[in-house]
Design a protein around this motif. Structure first.
Motif, mmCIF file in Angstrom:
data_model
loop_
_atom_site.group_PDB
_atom_site.id
_atom_site.type_symbol
_atom_site.label_atom_id
_atom_site.label_comp_id
_atom_site.label_asym_id
_atom_site.label_seq_id
_atom_site.Cartn_x
_atom_site.Cartn_y
_atom_site.Cartn_z
ATOM 1 N N PHE A 165 44.498 40.147 39.092
ATOM 2 C CA PHE A 165 43.507 39.859 39.738
ATOM 3 C C PHE A 165 43.128 38.883 38.168
ATOM 4 C CE2 PHE A 165 42.619 43.890 40.257
ATOM 5 C CZ PHE A 165 41.167 44.443 41.179
ATOM 6 N N VAL A 166 43.642 37.822 38.323
ATOM 7 C CA VAL A 166 43.769 36.407 37.978
ATOM 8 C C VAL A 166 42.863 36.463 37.033
ATOM 9 C CG1 VAL A 166 43.657 34.836 40.028
ATOM 10 C CG2 VAL A 166 44.623 33.747 37.495
ATOM 11 N N GLN A 167 42.372 35.630 35.960
ATOM 12 C CA GLN A 167 41.542 35.316 34.836
ATOM 13 C C GLN A 167 40.839 34.261 34.647
ATOM 14 O OE1 GLN A 167 38.620 38.160 34.539
ATOM 15 N NE2 GLN A 167 39.786 38.846 36.528
ATOM 16 N N ASP A 168 42.324 33.282 33.925
ATOM 17 C CA ASP A 168 41.687 31.801 33.731
ATOM 18 C C ASP A 168 42.773 31.109 33.778
ATOM 19 O OD1 ASP A 168 41.046 30.214 32.330
ATOM 20 O OD2 ASP A 168 39.915 31.452 30.346
ATOM 21 N N ILE A 169 43.115 29.508 33.455
ATOM 22 C CA ILE A 169 44.247 29.089 33.386
ATOM 23 C C ILE A 169 44.238 28.071 32.879
ATOM 24 C CG2 ILE A 169 42.488 27.453 34.910
ATOM 25 C CD1 ILE A 169 44.988 26.810 36.624
ATOM 26 N N LEU A 170 45.630 28.140 31.677
ATOM 27 C CA LEU A 170 46.002 26.810 31.195
ATOM 28 C C LEU A 170 47.136 25.805 31.520
ATOM 29 C CD1 LEU A 170 45.956 26.056 27.734
ATOM 30 C CD2 LEU A 170 47.626 27.739 27.683
ATOM 31 N N VAL A 180 46.887 33.417 33.937
ATOM 32 C CA VAL A 180 46.315 34.699 33.248
ATOM 33 C C VAL A 180 45.774 36.075 33.403
ATOM 34 C CG1 VAL A 180 44.466 34.362 31.214
ATOM 35 C CG2 VAL A 180 46.127 35.580 30.559
ATOM 36 N N GLY A 181 45.857 37.305 33.558
ATOM 37 C CA GLY A 181 45.156 38.317 33.936
ATOM 38 C C GLY A 181 45.226 39.312 33.794
ATOM 39 N N TYR A 182 45.300 40.483 34.523
ATOM 40 C CA TYR A 182 45.369 41.856 34.752
ATOM 41 C C TYR A 182 45.770 42.084 35.755
ATOM 42 C CZ TYR A 182 41.298 43.108 35.974
ATOM 43 O OH TYR A 182 40.254 43.765 36.745
ATOM 44 N N SER A 183 46.683 43.299 36.211
ATOM 45 C CA SER A 183 47.301 44.080 37.068
ATOM 46 C C SER A 183 46.802 45.649 37.196
ATOM 47 C CB SER A 183 49.118 43.593 37.376
ATOM 48 O OG SER A 183 48.846 42.412 37.701
ATOM 49 N N ARG A 184 46.953 45.770 38.239
ATOM 50 C CA ARG A 184 46.259 47.122 38.246
ATOM 51 C C ARG A 184 48.144 47.578 39.400
ATOM 52 N NH1 ARG A 184 41.191 49.093 40.192
ATOM 53 N NH2 ARG A 184 42.028 48.774 42.420
ATOM 54 N N ILE A 191 47.343 45.971 33.240
ATOM 55 C CA ILE A 191 47.952 45.759 32.553
ATOM 56 C C ILE A 191 48.431 44.614 32.308
ATOM 57 C CG2 ILE A 191 51.201 45.309 31.948
ATOM 58 C CD1 ILE A 191 51.553 47.913 33.836
ATOM 59 N N GLY A 192 47.906 43.504 31.194
ATOM 60 C CA GLY A 192 48.053 42.117 31.160
ATOM 61 C C GLY A 192 49.431 41.481 31.674
ATOM 62 N N THR A 193 48.571 40.142 32.538
ATOM 63 C CA THR A 193 49.655 39.669 33.059
ATOM 64 C C THR A 193 49.733 38.349 32.943
ATOM 65 O OG1 THR A 193 49.738 41.656 34.567
ATOM 66 C CG2 THR A 193 50.799 39.051 35.719
ATOM 67 N N VAL A 194 51.107 37.762 32.874
ATOM 68 C CA VAL A 194 50.697 36.157 32.677
ATOM 69 C C VAL A 194 52.158 35.661 33.210
ATOM 70 C CG1 VAL A 194 51.107 34.275 30.860
ATOM 71 C CG2 VAL A 194 50.329 36.557 29.936
ATOM 72 N N LEU A 222 43.267 43.706 29.571
ATOM 73 C CA LEU A 222 42.478 42.832 30.184
ATOM 74 C C LEU A 222 42.641 41.643 29.569
ATOM 75 C CD1 LEU A 222 41.019 43.199 32.773
ATOM 76 C CD2 LEU A 222 39.280 43.420 31.012
ATOM 77 N N PRO A 223 43.631 40.825 29.199
ATOM 78 C CA PRO A 223 43.682 39.599 28.708
ATOM 79 C C PRO A 223 42.941 37.884 29.715
ATOM 80 C CG PRO A 223 46.303 40.176 28.712
ATOM 81 C CD PRO A 223 45.299 41.216 29.344
ATOM 82 N N HIS A 224 42.075 37.831 29.246
ATOM 83 C CA HIS A 224 40.919 36.646 30.060
ATOM 84 C C HIS A 224 40.937 35.344 29.572
ATOM 85 C CE1 HIS A 224 37.451 38.536 29.097
ATOM 86 N NE2 HIS A 224 37.773 39.381 29.154
ATOM 87 N N ALA A 225 41.408 35.023 28.268
ATOM 88 C CA ALA A 225 40.535 33.786 27.565
ATOM 89 C C ALA A 225 42.033 33.157 27.712
ATOM 90 C CB ALA A 225 40.329 34.020 26.817
ATOM 91 N N VAL A 226 42.678 31.875 27.152
ATOM 92 C CA VAL A 226 44.327 31.553 26.838
ATOM 93 C C VAL A 226 43.766 30.299 25.870
ATOM 94 C CG1 VAL A 226 44.860 32.411 28.660
ATOM 95 C CG2 VAL A 226 43.826 29.997 29.321
#
Length: 444
Positions: A165-170, A180-184, A191-194, A222-226
């Motif tokens: 699940f992608v949540q944000d972009i930088l 950046v987002g997270y994976s299940r 798991i936080g994923t970059v 769940l990181p979703h801001a960069v």
């Protein structure tokens, strides 16, 4: 002398009037500070804004999800002129919608180093979900090929047969693209994923060996801001939420990755990450947005906590080393009120103080802006005791905040709202008439 005194009083009154966060009557087609952008393609028609950008000509781009006539969800985009009118020269009638044969769920947008617009979106493949990023023309909104690459969209599957699940972009200063987002995974663990790509969309193998870095903290993250910081030669800051093993509630999370190899930067809070709470109770707390103060490297994490079963906006100032700043609201501010409030975006003003945009639900749901001082005290000169609600549509109907951008020192807030009976959401934007000057060149 009387004329001089009158002029001084008039100036003072004008400054106070423009500082209170009223809607700017010079903005929008109805001269009321607001603009509504319907696409009206699907049945029922529905649009949901996720992000906003502003270019060097002070034109605002609203990016989000649009339901089309075939029932698919696509990336929709509109461009507003500096005065808040829809730019009819953009796309078709000021609107652009992708036409792929698969649904996508946009999550964030950013300008590429060449001025094109990058949109990060989740793409579903059967039971699997991928990260994706597509390259869009800033003049037409249509997808175009990456420079030096023969594709317009890039798909990444960090965990095969899982869900990503992608949540944000930088976009880094060197043009590299961070998703950046997270994976299940198959064990249903988050798991936080970059993911980092080169500017042409190819995988950057200098980042964690294969372009993918995982932040595995035991149970859930769940990181979703960069954000980008120049510390240690350049680092990637993330925020989101983390849950300890066996615990249902979450805490706010901040983590810092080394830009050279994607590893957790252990000079940040010893382990490269830290969890933050707002009270001693077991309340779920989530970071939805982050902003870095360039003058000293202090950064702000903002989102939500829960008090007595009611969601409240929550924000902390954090030192470059990861410790909460006690001089900001005693370590953290909970923005109270009679109803629910969730922060969706945070920006910094020239004096380093934060302003947040969120969604407030009391007797109705509105976009809501809150300004505070560098000490974390609500700023009395803004709105009503530091807060300002913005209404777009039907009384009592839902309105959702997405993002806030700066236009010549005035905040433009963006979201979506129900604006007509029996209809779905439309993109919306409003500009506040304020003399508060925000910090320029901020990085989301």
């Amino acid at each position: 002398m009387k004329l001089r005194l009158l002029a001084a009083c008039t100036f003072a009154f004008s400054a106070l009037a423009s500082a209170n966060g009223n809607l700017d009557p010079s903005y929008g087609p109805q001269a009321d500070g607001r603009v509504i952008v319907p696409f009206d393609l699907g049945s029922p028609p529905t649009e949901q804004a996720v992000d906003a950008l502003i270019d060097s000509d002070n034109r605002t781009y609203i990016v989000g999800q649009v339901k089309t006539a075939d029932g698919l969800f696509q990336t929709g985009m509109t461009r507003l002129l500096p005065n808040g009118h829809i730019d009819q020269s953009f796309g078709v009638g000021g609107r652009s919608v992708t036409t792929s044969s698969w649904s996508k769920s946009p999550a964030g947008a950013a300008f590429a180093s060449n001025g094109y617009i990058l949109v990060a979106a989740r793409r579903d493949f059967g039971d699997d979900a991928y990260f994706s990023v597509c390259n869009h023309s800033p003049e037409t909104g249509t997808t175009v090929l990456f420079e030096g690459n023969n594709v317009a969209c890039v798909f990444i599957n960090p965990i095969v047969n899982g869900n990503d699940f992608v949540q944000d972009i930088l976009v880094q200063p060197d043009g590299k693209i961070v998703l950046v987002g997270y994976s299940r995974n198959l064990a249903q663990k988050y798991i936080g994923t970059v993911v980092r790509l080169n500017s042409n969309g190819t995988v950057d193998n200098t980042f964690s060996g294969d372009g993918i870095a995982f932040i595995d903290l035991g149970d859930a993250t769940l990181p979703h801001a960069v954000a980008w910081t120049t510390q240690n030669g350049g680092s990637i800051l993330l925020c989101g939420s983390v849950r300890a093993p066996g615990v249902l509630q979450t805490d706010m999370l901040a983590a810092r990755l080394r830009s050279d190899n994607g590893a957790l930067d252990t000079s940040f809070s010893l382990d490269g990450w830290a969890a933050y709470t707002f009270d001693a109770e077991q309340n779920s707390e989530i970071c939805n947005a982050m902003a870095v103060r360039k003058s000293d490297g202090v950064f702000f994490i903002a989102g939500q906590t829960t008090v007595g079963g009611v969601s409240k906006g929550a924000i902390k100032a954090v030192s470059p080393g990861g410790s909460p700043m006690a001089n900001f609201a005693g370590g953290g501010l909970i923005i109270d009120g009679s109803g629910h409030f969730i922060i969706n975006d945070v920006k910094l003003r020239a004096d380093g103080s934060p302003v947040v945009l969120g969604t407030r639900a009391d007797d109705e749901t509105d976009l809501h802006v809150v300004a505070m001082t560098t000490a974390g005290v609500l700023q009395a000169s803004f709105g009503t005791s530091g807060q300002r609600s913005i209404d777009f549509g039907l009384p009592g109907e839902a309105e959702q905040a997405a993002a806030m951008v700066l236009q010549n020192g005035r905040p433009v807030v963006v979201g979506h709202a129900l604006t007509a009976p029996g209809q779905g959401y439309d993109f919306v934007a409003a500009r506040l008439d304020t003399d508060v000057i925000f910090a320029d060149g901020f990085i989301k």
